[in-house]
Design a protein around this motif. Structure first.
Motif, mmCIF file in Angstrom:
data_model
loop_
_atom_site.group_PDB
_atom_site.id
_atom_site.type_symbol
_atom_site.label_atom_id
_atom_site.label_comp_id
_atom_site.label_asym_id
_atom_site.label_seq_id
_atom_site.Cartn_x
_atom_site.Cartn_y
_atom_site.Cartn_z
ATOM 1 N N GLY A 124 -16.594 13.847 6.595
ATOM 2 C CA GLY A 124 -15.585 14.895 6.739
ATOM 3 C C GLY A 124 -14.614 14.673 7.892
ATOM 4 N N ARG A 125 -14.649 13.492 8.510
ATOM 5 C CA ARG A 125 -13.735 13.179 9.612
ATOM 6 C C ARG A 125 -12.444 12.581 9.066
ATOM 7 N N PRO A 126 -11.297 12.861 9.717
ATOM 8 C CA PRO A 126 -10.012 12.282 9.273
ATOM 9 C C PRO A 126 -10.033 10.753 9.387
ATOM 10 N N VAL A 127 -9.386 10.112 8.426
ATOM 11 C CA VAL A 127 -9.299 8.651 8.391
ATOM 12 C C VAL A 127 -7.834 8.257 8.479
ATOM 13 N N LEU A 139 0.853 -1.188 0.000
ATOM 14 C CA LEU A 139 0.000 0.000 0.000
ATOM 15 C C LEU A 139 0.887 1.235 0.000
ATOM 16 N N PRO A 140 0.506 2.253 -0.750
ATOM 17 C CA PRO A 140 1.312 3.465 -0.776
ATOM 18 C C PRO A 140 1.129 4.262 0.519
ATOM 19 N N ALA A 141 2.050 5.184 0.744
ATOM 20 C CA ALA A 141 1.871 6.125 1.848
ATOM 21 C C ALA A 141 0.662 6.979 1.477
ATOM 22 N N VAL A 142 -0.245 7.123 2.394
ATOM 23 C CA VAL A 142 -1.469 7.868 2.120
ATOM 24 C C VAL A 142 -1.453 9.137 2.958
ATOM 25 N N GLY A 143 -1.693 10.233 2.278
ATOM 26 C CA GLY A 143 -1.802 11.493 3.005
ATOM 27 C C GLY A 143 -3.112 11.534 3.756
ATOM 28 N N VAL A 152 -15.128 6.365 2.237
ATOM 29 C CA VAL A 152 -14.246 7.428 1.761
ATOM 30 C C VAL A 152 -14.546 7.662 0.283
ATOM 31 N N HIS A 153 -14.761 8.919 -0.100
ATOM 32 C CA HIS A 153 -14.981 9.230 -1.507
ATOM 33 C C HIS A 153 -13.649 9.133 -2.245
ATOM 34 N N ASP A 154 -13.682 8.644 -3.473
ATOM 35 C CA ASP A 154 -12.489 8.449 -4.301
ATOM 36 C C ASP A 154 -11.633 9.718 -4.402
ATOM 37 N N ASP A 155 -12.252 10.886 -4.464
ATOM 38 C CA ASP A 155 -11.478 12.130 -4.543
ATOM 39 C C ASP A 155 -10.568 12.305 -3.335
#
Length: 193
Positions: free
Chosen positions: A69-72, A58-62, A140-143
């Protein structure tokens, strides 16, 4: 004598055309959803297997945000295996598998934080996914996770991944029925066997 033969020929021709049209429409009805979901591209040669290969890191995800709208935050190694899915609001196969996917998640008993469902398509159309999975998965929305799908090479919806504690894909499939049994006590060696 020629009139009955001519009428018979016309009737047979009409039936033949009707049968041909019926077959053509059935083929179109079967292929349209597959083309829409990206499984077939007219004129293109078939590609390699569509699932994300096992062992893919898995890549590093920002920063990602859920549909509220909550952080994941992606689960960490000590959390054990977790589920990552890619679905689309325009995917008929995704919608058809939602009840089975919901049942799978209920049986697994995984906490919502260990199930991330990335949904592509119009943000305003996430409702059916939020309603069906919102209590069992983080939506999570794809965007908000674009680099994740692109890096993994996801091109078929739905794609279901079981992510190993080491951050690599331990299992990959497009069918809920092919997901391994997974529960809170699952160890990595049980997932990949």
């Amino acid at each position: 004598m020629l009139v009955p033969i001519a009428l018979t020929a016309i009737v047979v021709s009409c039936l033949s055309v009707a049968l041909t049209m019926s077959v053509a429409l059935r083929v179109k009805k079967t292929l349209d959803p597959l083309i829409e979901e990206g499984m077939f591209q007219p004129g293109a040669a078939p590609e390699a297997p569509p699932t994300v290969p096992t062992g893919t890191p898995l890549p590093a995800v920002g920063e990602m945000l859920d549909s509220e709208g909550r952080p994941v935050t992606l689960p960490t190694a000590q959390d054990g295996p977790w589920i990552l899915t890619f679905q689309s609001v325009t995917c008929s196969g995704c919608k058809a598998q939602l009840p089975a996917y919901r049942q799978y998640l209920q049986q697994s008993g995984l906490p919502r934080e260990r199930v991330i469902s990335v949904i592509s398509g119009a943000r305003a159309e996430l409702g059916p996914y939020a309603a069906a999975l919102g209590d069992l998965a983080t939506i999570v929305h794809d965007d908000d996770a674009k680099s994740l799908a692109d890096h993994l090479g996801v091109r078929i919806w739905p794609t279901y991944l079981v992510v190993s504690p080491d951050g690599t894909v331990g299992h990959s499939t497009e069918s809920v029925g092919s997901l391994p049994e997974l529960a809170l006590s699952t160890r990595l060696d049980e997932v990949v066997s």
